[in-house]
Design a protein around this motif. Structure first.
Motif, PDB file in Angstrom:
ATOM      1  N   ARG A  62      17.366   7.301  20.297  1.00  0.00           N
ATOM      2  CA  ARG A  62      16.462   8.214  20.561  1.00  0.00           C
ATOM      3  C   ARG A  62      16.815   9.493  21.062  1.00  0.00           C
ATOM      4  NH1 ARG A  62      11.287   7.208  24.692  1.00  0.00           N
ATOM      5  NH2 ARG A  62      10.326   9.422  24.689  1.00  0.00           N
ATOM      6  N   LEU A  63      17.680   9.437  22.170  1.00  0.00           N
ATOM      7  CA  LEU A  63      18.530  10.462  22.788  1.00  0.00           C
ATOM      8  C   LEU A  63      19.359  11.205  21.890  1.00  0.00           C
ATOM      9  CD1 LEU A  63      19.134   8.998  26.303  1.00  0.00           C
ATOM     10  CD2 LEU A  63      17.648  10.890  25.636  1.00  0.00           C
ATOM     11  N   LEU A  64      20.192  10.490  21.147  1.00  0.00           N
ATOM     12  CA  LEU A  64      21.226  11.191  20.171  1.00  0.00           C
ATOM     13  C   LEU A  64      20.645  11.848  19.003  1.00  0.00           C
ATOM     14  CD1 LEU A  64      23.945   8.115  20.192  1.00  0.00           C
ATOM     15  CD2 LEU A  64      24.220  10.412  21.193  1.00  0.00           C
ATOM     16  N   SER A  65      19.458  11.102  18.534  1.00  0.00           N
ATOM     17  CA  SER A  65      19.019  11.806  17.363  1.00  0.00           C
ATOM     18  C   SER A  65      18.342  13.003  17.905  1.00  0.00           C
ATOM     19  CB  SER A  65      17.917  10.872  16.609  1.00  0.00           C
ATOM     20  OG  SER A  65      16.840  10.387  17.455  1.00  0.00           O
ATOM     21  N   GLY A  66      17.415  13.101  19.050  1.00  0.00           N
ATOM     22  CA  GLY A  66      17.112  14.340  19.580  1.00  0.00           C
ATOM     23  C   GLY A  66      17.866  15.401  20.119  1.00  0.00           C
ATOM     24  N   ALA A  67      18.935  14.907  20.546  1.00  0.00           N
ATOM     25  CA  ALA A  67      20.309  15.857  20.724  1.00  0.00           C
ATOM     26  C   ALA A  67      20.766  16.577  19.284  1.00  0.00           C
ATOM     27  CB  ALA A  67      21.423  15.172  21.433  1.00  0.00           C
ATOM     28  N   LEU A  68      21.021  15.755  18.372  1.00  0.00           N
ATOM     29  CA  LEU A  68      21.332  16.266  17.121  1.00  0.00           C
ATOM     30  C   LEU A  68      20.277  17.106  16.440  1.00  0.00           C
ATOM     31  CD1 LEU A  68      23.500  16.314  14.917  1.00  0.00           C
ATOM     32  CD2 LEU A  68      22.293  14.194  13.817  1.00  0.00           C
ATOM     33  N   THR A  69      19.121  16.896  16.377  1.00  0.00           N
ATOM     34  CA  THR A  69      18.185  17.744  15.942  1.00  0.00           C
ATOM     35  C   THR A  69      18.065  18.884  16.641  1.00  0.00           C
ATOM     36  OG1 THR A  69      16.611  15.780  15.071  1.00  0.00           O
ATOM     37  CG2 THR A  69      15.498  17.763  15.240  1.00  0.00           C
ATOM     38  N   LEU A  70      17.711  19.008  18.025  1.00  0.00           N
ATOM     39  CA  LEU A  70      17.931  20.177  18.742  1.00  0.00           C
ATOM     40  C   LEU A  70      19.010  21.212  18.518  1.00  0.00           C
ATOM     41  CD1 LEU A  70      16.002  18.663  21.742  1.00  0.00           C
ATOM     42  CD2 LEU A  70      15.025  20.232  20.123  1.00  0.00           C
ATOM     43  N   THR A  71      20.270  20.731  18.466  1.00  0.00           N
ATOM     44  CA  THR A  71      21.458  21.250  18.169  1.00  0.00           C
ATOM     45  C   THR A  71      21.525  21.991  16.792  1.00  0.00           C
ATOM     46  OG1 THR A  71      22.618  19.559  19.669  1.00  0.00           O
ATOM     47  CG2 THR A  71      23.978  20.910  18.039  1.00  0.00           C
ATOM     48  N   VAL A  72      20.975  21.213  15.832  1.00  0.00           N
ATOM     49  CA  VAL A  72      20.985  21.855  14.674  1.00  0.00           C
ATOM     50  C   VAL A  72      19.931  23.212  14.754  1.00  0.00           C
ATOM     51  CG1 VAL A  72      20.199  21.709  12.069  1.00  0.00           C
ATOM     52  CG2 VAL A  72      21.841  19.775  13.328  1.00  0.00           C
ATOM     53  N   LEU A  73      18.784  22.714  15.252  1.00  0.00           N
ATOM     54  CA  LEU A  73      17.779  24.009  15.392  1.00  0.00           C
ATOM     55  C   LEU A  73      18.182  25.108  16.154  1.00  0.00           C
ATOM     56  CD1 LEU A  73      14.835  24.735  14.849  1.00  0.00           C
ATOM     57  CD2 LEU A  73      14.002  23.506  16.789  1.00  0.00           C
ATOM     58  N   MET A  74      19.101  24.720  17.363  1.00  0.00           N
ATOM     59  CA  MET A  74      19.410  25.730  17.814  1.00  0.00           C
ATOM     60  C   MET A  74      20.621  26.863  17.344  1.00  0.00           C
ATOM     61  SD  MET A  74      20.837  25.518  21.983  1.00  0.00           S
ATOM     62  CE  MET A  74      22.362  25.123  21.727  1.00  0.00           C
ATOM     63  N   ARG A  99      20.272  30.588  16.182  1.00  0.00           N
ATOM     64  CA  ARG A  99      21.584  31.592  16.601  1.00  0.00           C
ATOM     65  C   ARG A  99      21.969  32.306  15.480  1.00  0.00           C
ATOM     66  NH1 ARG A  99      25.291  28.634  21.174  1.00  0.00           N
ATOM     67  NH2 ARG A  99      23.690  28.686  22.831  1.00  0.00           N
ATOM     68  N   GLN A 100      22.121  31.699  14.636  1.00  0.00           N
ATOM     69  CA  GLN A 100      22.399  32.426  13.000  1.00  0.00           C
ATOM     70  C   GLN A 100      21.700  33.523  12.677  1.00  0.00           C
ATOM     71  OE1 GLN A 100      23.007  29.371  10.028  1.00  0.00           O
ATOM     72  NE2 GLN A 100      25.084  28.715  10.955  1.00  0.00           N
ATOM     73  N   ARG A 101      20.368  33.413  12.760  1.00  0.00           N
ATOM     74  CA  ARG A 101      19.428  34.454  12.780  1.00  0.00           C
ATOM     75  C   ARG A 101      19.231  35.504  13.633  1.00  0.00           C
ATOM     76  NH1 ARG A 101      14.433  30.322  11.139  1.00  0.00           N
ATOM     77  NH2 ARG A 101      15.280  29.266   9.201  1.00  0.00           N
ATOM     78  N   SER A 102      19.953  35.199  14.911  1.00  0.00           N
ATOM     79  CA  SER A 102      19.951  36.309  15.889  1.00  0.00           C
ATOM     80  C   SER A 102      21.040  37.368  15.593  1.00  0.00           C
ATOM     81  CB  SER A 102      20.271  35.430  17.200  1.00  0.00           C
ATOM     82  OG  SER A 102      20.179  36.504  18.264  1.00  0.00           O
ATOM     83  N   ALA A 103      20.864  38.599  16.035  1.00  0.00           N
ATOM     84  CA  ALA A 103      22.012  39.562  15.859  1.00  0.00           C
ATOM     85  C   ALA A 103      22.939  39.254  16.686  1.00  0.00           C
ATOM     86  CB  ALA A 103      21.154  40.972  15.923  1.00  0.00           C
ATOM     87  N   GLU A 131      17.066  25.958  24.395  1.00  0.00           N
ATOM     88  CA  GLU A 131      18.220  25.647  24.960  1.00  0.00           C
ATOM     89  C   GLU A 131      18.336  24.614  26.017  1.00  0.00           C
ATOM     90  OE1 GLU A 131      21.716  28.009  27.616  1.00  0.00           O
ATOM     91  OE2 GLU A 131      20.677  29.198  25.926  1.00  0.00           O
ATOM     92  N   ASP A 132      17.312  24.424  26.912  1.00  0.00           N
ATOM     93  CA  ASP A 132      17.104  23.773  27.869  1.00  0.00           C
ATOM     94  C   ASP A 132      16.710  22.244  27.670  1.00  0.00           C
ATOM     95  OD1 ASP A 132      17.492  25.107  30.157  1.00  0.00           O
ATOM     96  OD2 ASP A 132      15.509  25.663  30.802  1.00  0.00           O
ATOM     97  N   VAL A 133      15.925  22.209  26.495  1.00  0.00           N
ATOM     98  CA  VAL A 133      15.646  20.848  26.213  1.00  0.00           C
ATOM     99  C   VAL A 133      16.888  20.212  25.407  1.00  0.00           C
ATOM    100  CG1 VAL A 133      14.036  19.458  24.514  1.00  0.00           C
ATOM    101  CG2 VAL A 133      13.162  21.342  26.011  1.00  0.00           C
ATOM    102  N   GLN A 134      17.697  21.247  24.475  1.00  0.00           N
ATOM    103  CA  GLN A 134      18.715  20.723  23.598  1.00  0.00           C
ATOM    104  C   GLN A 134      19.847  20.246  24.928  1.00  0.00           C
ATOM    105  OE1 GLN A 134      21.963  22.110  23.660  1.00  0.00           O
ATOM    106  NE2 GLN A 134      22.857  21.231  21.904  1.00  0.00           N
ATOM    107  N   GLN A 135      19.993  20.889  25.965  1.00  0.00           N
ATOM    108  CA  GLN A 135      20.935  20.416  26.933  1.00  0.00           C
ATOM    109  C   GLN A 135      20.395  19.292  27.753  1.00  0.00           C
ATOM    110  OE1 GLN A 135      22.134  23.554  29.866  1.00  0.00           O
ATOM    111  NE2 GLN A 135      21.680  24.884  28.524  1.00  0.00           N
TER     112      GLN A 135
END
Length: 291
Positions: A37-49, A53-57, A181-185
């Motif tokens: 549960r923790l690892l899959s959540g971390a991976l999903t949120l890292t990819v989303l983050m 960031r790629q869309r950010s200037a 960022e906080d939840v991913q961390q």
């Protein structure tokens, strides 16, 4: 806001259902469930983050520099400790407690702890709002406690500690300027804290069918990862008191999902208790304070 709150509560209820499905129906190991549960959540949120960031200037900071900076931050580890305490304590206690009794300890503790925190931070409720809090807790007891056996002290203590971990994790959202960022961390830090369990779980990995693994992945990536991210986004606007009360709707939604998905029966007494919970939440949440 109402739509976002509804999505969060559905995600929380889905988490309860997925956990019950994996641990009760498939007898999945709670430590393995927590780690996945923790690892899959971390991976999903890292990819989303990373996608965000790629869309950010703005140009992202170098990866190693960013990782080193985070590991040195006290908040990084506090977020992970709060989330990890909740996930581990909940999963282990869940297998040792009657489902209703465990859920009551969890939600009642979270409710009271968050109301105390709200009071300390200056929140003051009217008598009518306090009546709503009491009514909702009585409804919660009526929904979850009938038919339950007396809890084992250690398991009850674990669920109590899990509730305090969740409360700490939720309260830290008030100071969150960057929810994703906080939840991913939190998920990354919690995973780092739990990974030392891995060597003791090696013998458990091949003992189950694919279904409980899928349930753990869904719990981590969707119901937990994305659900907690959205919760962190809206909680500062909700306030601690309203957030605490709205969380009491999760058992109501979870019971209804159990009826629809797991074909569980719904007694008249349970239906009445659910109405009482909803009435208490509405009374405490939507009554405006006098000026």
């Amino acid at each position: 806001m109402a739509f976002q709150v509804s999505l969060v509560l559905l995600a929380f209820a889905a988490n309860s259902l997925l956990c019950r499905w994996a641990l009760d129906v498939h007898q999945f190991d709670p430590a393995v469930f927590s780690l996945v549960r923790l690892l899959s959540g971390a991976l999903t949120l890292t990819v989303l983050m990373l996608l965000t960031r790629q869309r950010s200037a703005a140009a992202p900071a170098p990866a190693m520099q960013s990782i080193k900076y985070r590991l040195q931050q006290k908040r990084f580890w506090l977020l992970g400790a709060g989330l990890g305490t909740y996930v581990l304590g909940f999963s282990w206690a869940y297998t040792q407690l009657d489902t209703g009794v465990g859920a009551f300890i969890l939600f009642a503790t979270v409710q009271l702890a968050m109301q105390v925190a709200s009071f300390i931070q200056g929140g003051r409720l009217t008598r009518l709002q306090w009546s709503g809090v009491v009514i909702s807790l009585l409804g919660l007891a009526g929904l979850l406690l009938p038919g339950g056996s007396a809890p084992a002290p250690l398991a009850a203590a674990l669920m109590f500690i899990a509730a305090l971990g969740w409360t700490a994790f939720v309260l830290m959202a008030k100071a969150s300027g960057k929810a994703l960022e906080d939840v991913q961390q939190a998920f990354v830090a919690a995973s780092l804290l739990v990974i030392p369990l891995f060597p003791w779980l090696l013998d458990e990995w091949l003992h189950w069918s694919p279904m409980p693994w899928l349930l753990a992945l869904l719990s981590g990536s969707v119901a937990s990862g994305l659900g907690y991210f959205l919760w962190y986004r809206i909680l500062p606007a909700l306030g601690v008191h309203r957030a605490a009360q709205l969380q009491l709707l999760v058992p109501v939604i979870a019971v209804m999902m159990g009826v629809v998905i797991l074909a569980e029966t719904l007694a008249v007494q349970a239906l009445f208790a659910m109405v009482v919970i909803i009435a208490g939440v509405m009374l405490s949440t939507f009554v405006k304070k006098r000026a």
